[in-house]
Design a protein around this motif. Structure first.
Motif, PDB file in Angstrom:
ATOM      1  N   ILE A 299      13.303  26.058   2.723  1.00  0.00           N
ATOM      2  CA  ILE A 299      13.692  26.838   3.895  1.00  0.00           C
ATOM      3  C   ILE A 299      12.496  27.365   4.673  1.00  0.00           C
ATOM      4  CG2 ILE A 299      15.890  27.520   2.869  1.00  0.00           C
ATOM      5  CD1 ILE A 299      14.622  30.301   2.324  1.00  0.00           C
ATOM      6  N   GLY A 300      11.280  27.124   4.171  1.00  0.00           N
ATOM      7  CA  GLY A 300      10.139  27.584   4.938  1.00  0.00           C
ATOM      8  C   GLY A 300       8.823  27.446   4.198  1.00  0.00           C
ATOM      9  N   VAL A 301       7.738  27.646   4.972  1.00  0.00           N
ATOM     10  CA  VAL A 301       6.374  27.622   4.454  1.00  0.00           C
ATOM     11  C   VAL A 301       5.656  28.849   4.999  1.00  0.00           C
ATOM     12  CG1 VAL A 301       4.179  26.383   4.398  1.00  0.00           C
ATOM     13  CG2 VAL A 301       6.321  25.102   4.464  1.00  0.00           C
ATOM     14  N   MET A 302       4.952  29.577   4.125  1.00  0.00           N
ATOM     15  CA  MET A 302       4.116  30.681   4.557  1.00  0.00           C
ATOM     16  C   MET A 302       2.679  30.408   4.139  1.00  0.00           C
ATOM     17  SD  MET A 302       6.361  34.175   4.132  1.00  0.00           S
ATOM     18  CE  MET A 302       6.447  34.151   2.339  1.00  0.00           C
ATOM     19  N   VAL A 303       1.754  30.696   5.039  1.00  0.00           N
ATOM     20  CA  VAL A 303       0.327  30.530   4.785  1.00  0.00           C
ATOM     21  C   VAL A 303      -0.284  31.921   4.830  1.00  0.00           C
ATOM     22  CG1 VAL A 303      -1.779  29.383   5.538  1.00  0.00           C
ATOM     23  CG2 VAL A 303       0.426  28.266   5.892  1.00  0.00           C
TER      24      VAL A 303
ATOM     25  N   MET B 271      -2.922  38.212   8.718  1.00  0.00           N
ATOM     26  CA  MET B 271      -1.968  38.435   7.633  1.00  0.00           C
ATOM     27  C   MET B 271      -1.415  37.101   7.119  1.00  0.00           C
ATOM     28  SD  MET B 271      -0.224  40.847   5.915  1.00  0.00           S
ATOM     29  CE  MET B 271       1.147  40.693   4.766  1.00  0.00           C
ATOM     30  N   LEU B 272      -0.472  36.519   7.853  1.00  0.00           N
ATOM     31  CA  LEU B 272       0.097  35.238   7.444  1.00  0.00           C
ATOM     32  C   LEU B 272       0.767  34.544   8.622  1.00  0.00           C
ATOM     33  CD1 LEU B 272       3.445  35.496   7.121  1.00  0.00           C
ATOM     34  CD2 LEU B 272       2.823  36.675   5.040  1.00  0.00           C
ATOM     35  N   ALA B 273       0.904  33.242   8.463  1.00  0.00           N
ATOM     36  CA  ALA B 273       1.658  32.425   9.415  1.00  0.00           C
ATOM     37  C   ALA B 273       2.795  31.773   8.651  1.00  0.00           C
ATOM     38  CB  ALA B 273       0.762  31.361  10.046  1.00  0.00           C
ATOM     39  N   GLY B 274       3.903  31.541   9.333  1.00  0.00           N
ATOM     40  CA  GLY B 274       5.032  30.945   8.642  1.00  0.00           C
ATOM     41  C   GLY B 274       5.939  30.180   9.570  1.00  0.00           C
ATOM     42  N   ALA B 275       6.592  29.181   9.010  1.00  0.00           N
ATOM     43  CA  ALA B 275       7.607  28.409   9.731  1.00  0.00           C
ATOM     44  C   ALA B 275       8.849  28.356   8.870  1.00  0.00           C
ATOM     45  CB  ALA B 275       7.108  26.995  10.020  1.00  0.00           C
ATOM     46  N   GLY B 276      10.011  28.618   9.478  1.00  0.00           N
ATOM     47  CA  GLY B 276      11.250  28.556   8.727  1.00  0.00           C
ATOM     48  C   GLY B 276      11.962  29.891   8.685  1.00  0.00           C
ATOM     49  N   ALA B 277      12.453  30.274   7.498  1.00  0.00           N
ATOM     50  CA  ALA B 277      13.317  31.444   7.362  1.00  0.00           C
ATOM     51  C   ALA B 277      12.615  32.733   7.760  1.00  0.00           C
ATOM     52  CB  ALA B 277      13.828  31.546   5.927  1.00  0.00           C
TER      53      ALA B 277
ATOM     54  N   GLU C 246      13.193  18.759  10.890  1.00  0.00           N
ATOM     55  CA  GLU C 246      13.769  19.471  12.026  1.00  0.00           C
ATOM     56  C   GLU C 246      12.769  20.534  12.464  1.00  0.00           C
ATOM     57  OE1 GLU C 246      17.883  20.751  11.716  1.00  0.00           O
ATOM     58  OE2 GLU C 246      18.019  19.668   9.812  1.00  0.00           O
ATOM     59  N   PRO C 247      12.485  20.635  13.765  1.00  0.00           N
ATOM     60  CA  PRO C 247      11.520  21.655  14.221  1.00  0.00           C
ATOM     61  C   PRO C 247      11.965  23.060  13.818  1.00  0.00           C
ATOM     62  CG  PRO C 247      12.005  20.094  15.972  1.00  0.00           C
ATOM     63  CD  PRO C 247      12.999  19.823  14.867  1.00  0.00           C
ATOM     64  N   PHE C 248      11.008  23.856  13.315  1.00  0.00           N
ATOM     65  CA  PHE C 248      11.294  25.219  12.893  1.00  0.00           C
ATOM     66  C   PHE C 248      10.521  26.201  13.764  1.00  0.00           C
ATOM     67  CE2 PHE C 248      13.760  23.858   9.537  1.00  0.00           C
ATOM     68  CZ  PHE C 248      14.030  24.836   8.592  1.00  0.00           C
ATOM     69  N   PRO C 249      11.062  27.405  13.997  1.00  0.00           N
ATOM     70  CA  PRO C 249      10.286  28.411  14.727  1.00  0.00           C
ATOM     71  C   PRO C 249       9.046  28.807  13.935  1.00  0.00           C
ATOM     72  CG  PRO C 249      12.242  29.406  13.752  1.00  0.00           C
ATOM     73  CD  PRO C 249      12.375  27.921  13.564  1.00  0.00           C
ATOM     74  N   LEU C 250       8.068  29.313  14.643  1.00  0.00           N
ATOM     75  CA  LEU C 250       6.768  29.649  14.065  1.00  0.00           C
ATOM     76  C   LEU C 250       6.442  31.106  14.346  1.00  0.00           C
ATOM     77  CD1 LEU C 250       3.939  28.888  12.901  1.00  0.00           C
ATOM     78  CD2 LEU C 250       3.336  28.138  15.219  1.00  0.00           C
ATOM     79  N   GLN C 251       5.954  31.826  13.340  1.00  0.00           N
ATOM     80  CA  GLN C 251       5.471  33.185  13.556  1.00  0.00           C
ATOM     81  C   GLN C 251       4.119  33.322  12.879  1.00  0.00           C
ATOM     82  OE1 GLN C 251       4.901  35.967  11.408  1.00  0.00           O
ATOM     83  NE2 GLN C 251       5.445  34.963   9.475  1.00  0.00           N
ATOM     84  N   PHE C 252       3.272  34.164  13.457  1.00  0.00           N
ATOM     85  CA  PHE C 252       2.071  34.569  12.737  1.00  0.00           C
ATOM     86  C   PHE C 252       1.782  36.025  13.034  1.00  0.00           C
ATOM     87  CE2 PHE C 252       1.122  31.593  16.146  1.00  0.00           C
ATOM     88  CZ  PHE C 252       0.204  32.228  16.977  1.00  0.00           C
ATOM     89  N   ASP C 253       1.533  36.749  11.944  1.00  0.00           N
ATOM     90  CA  ASP C 253       1.332  38.201  11.961  1.00  0.00           C
ATOM     91  C   ASP C 253       2.456  38.927  12.683  1.00  0.00           C
ATOM     92  OD1 ASP C 253      -0.843  37.998  10.390  1.00  0.00           O
ATOM     93  OD2 ASP C 253      -2.334  38.334  11.942  1.00  0.00           O
ATOM     94  N   GLY C 254       3.698  38.507  12.358  1.00  0.00           N
ATOM     95  CA  GLY C 254       4.876  39.225  12.830  1.00  0.00           C
ATOM     96  C   GLY C 254       5.261  38.955  14.261  1.00  0.00           C
TER      97      GLY C 254
END
Length: 325
Positions: A209-213, A154-160, A286-294
């Protein structure tokens, strides 16, 4: 590139499951921790058994590598990934370029991969999807953090967006899908920082506030996150979340719906910036948390995401073009 193999021809090398599935070998890999425990999976498996399939069931256990459940996967005609988006994407990545169809059985909380694929929810309707055997070849994402690689569909994201996933975890059991909405409301004043990117070899920076791929581009109810996302074009759509909060996505979703329905030019602009990439490196001041596919991960920025063209075949009742936003 790690894990990448040239995709086979769109004409599948393995025969489709088809309407007569008697005697077909189906592997079911289930995550018992997905969703709220009310999935009708047992009824679906009963229907498969009634069709005369050879069914093998395996249940994911903590601390057991997912590849251990798939050592003999090439013996099977179909893999049923029964769980949430994290389970589905992990199984898709573990079976990449195996040319074995995958059913993203919706047993999690949001099931965005299944929604993107327009899969039904009832056992009888899902059985018809298996009988029909229509599969589309789609790209996968591969993400590398601290030398380890994993996959996402689906997607990966860092930030908000990752912070929203983090805050939703304790709310899921009580509120289900609404946990994501309630969590988003907490992101009214998210942390802002400078992101440093390397996009297909070219460096650039932005403040936000973030990046989504994104590989698949539809949120709940198949609403497009933004326009021009395709899971079969060999490229990501990178979404830069600029100053503001997570609710600033809403006007862009409206614009995307208007574009999909040919209702005219965008009404909103400036909230996001989008572009395409085959590989992107993301770092932040500043290091941001990372999520991918929820799934929220303890890893933080930096990370590298790369596209794996045509890596997986997903069962779906719709045509490939209907997966594009």
């Amino acid at each position: 590139m790690t894990g990448q193999t040239p995709p086979p021809s769109e004409a599948p090398g393995a025969a489709p499951v088809g309407s007569n599935i008697s005697g077909k070998r189906i592997l079911v890999v289930r995550n018992p921790r997905s969703g709220q425990g009310d999935s009708p999976l047992p009824q679906f498996l009963e229907l498969l058994t009634g069709e005369g399939v050879e069914l093998t069931e395996r249940e994911l256990q903590p601390d057991t590598p997912i590849t251990d459940y798939l050592e003999d996967v090439e013996r099977y005609d179909l893999v049923v990934a029964a769980g949430g988006d994290g389970t589905v994407s992990s199984l898709a990545y573990a079976t990449r370029y195996k040319n074995i169809p995958l059913l993203a059985y919706p047993a999690g909380t949001a099931n965005l991969i299944a929604q993107n694929l327009d899969l039904p929810k009832t056992p009888g309707e899902l059985l018809e999807v298996v009988r029909d055997g229509h599969a589309v070849r789609l790209d996968l994402g591969e993400i590398e953090v601290k030398g380890e690689t994993k996959g996402f569909a689906m997607l990966a994201g860092a930030g908000a967006d990752a912070a929203m996933i983090r805050d939703s975890e304790e709310l899921k059991e009580k509120y289900g899908e609404m946990a994501y909405v309630l969590s988003a409301m907490k992101q009214l004043n998210p942390k802002k920082t400078t992101f440093n990117l390397v996009v297909d070899g070219e460096a650039r920076s932005f403040e936000g506030i973030g990046v989504m791929v994104a590989n698949l581009g539809m949120a709940n109810y198949r609403l497009p996150i933004t326009s021009d996302i395709s899971p079969s074009d060999g490229r990501f759509t990178v979404i830069l979340l600029k100053a503001g909060n997570i609710f600033r996505l809403v006007p862009n979703i409206i614009d995307s719906v208007r574009a999909k329905l040919n209702l005219g030019d965008p009404m909103f602009s400036g909230n996001l910036e989008t572009f395409e990439a085959r590989q992107i490196q993301v770092d932040a001041t500043e290091p941001f948390p990372l999520q991918f596919d929820g799934e929220l991960h303890v890893e933080t920025t930096p990370f590298v995401a790369r596209i794996l063209p045509g890596a997986v075949r997903f069962l779906t009742p719709i045509r490939k073009a209907e997966l594009d936003t």
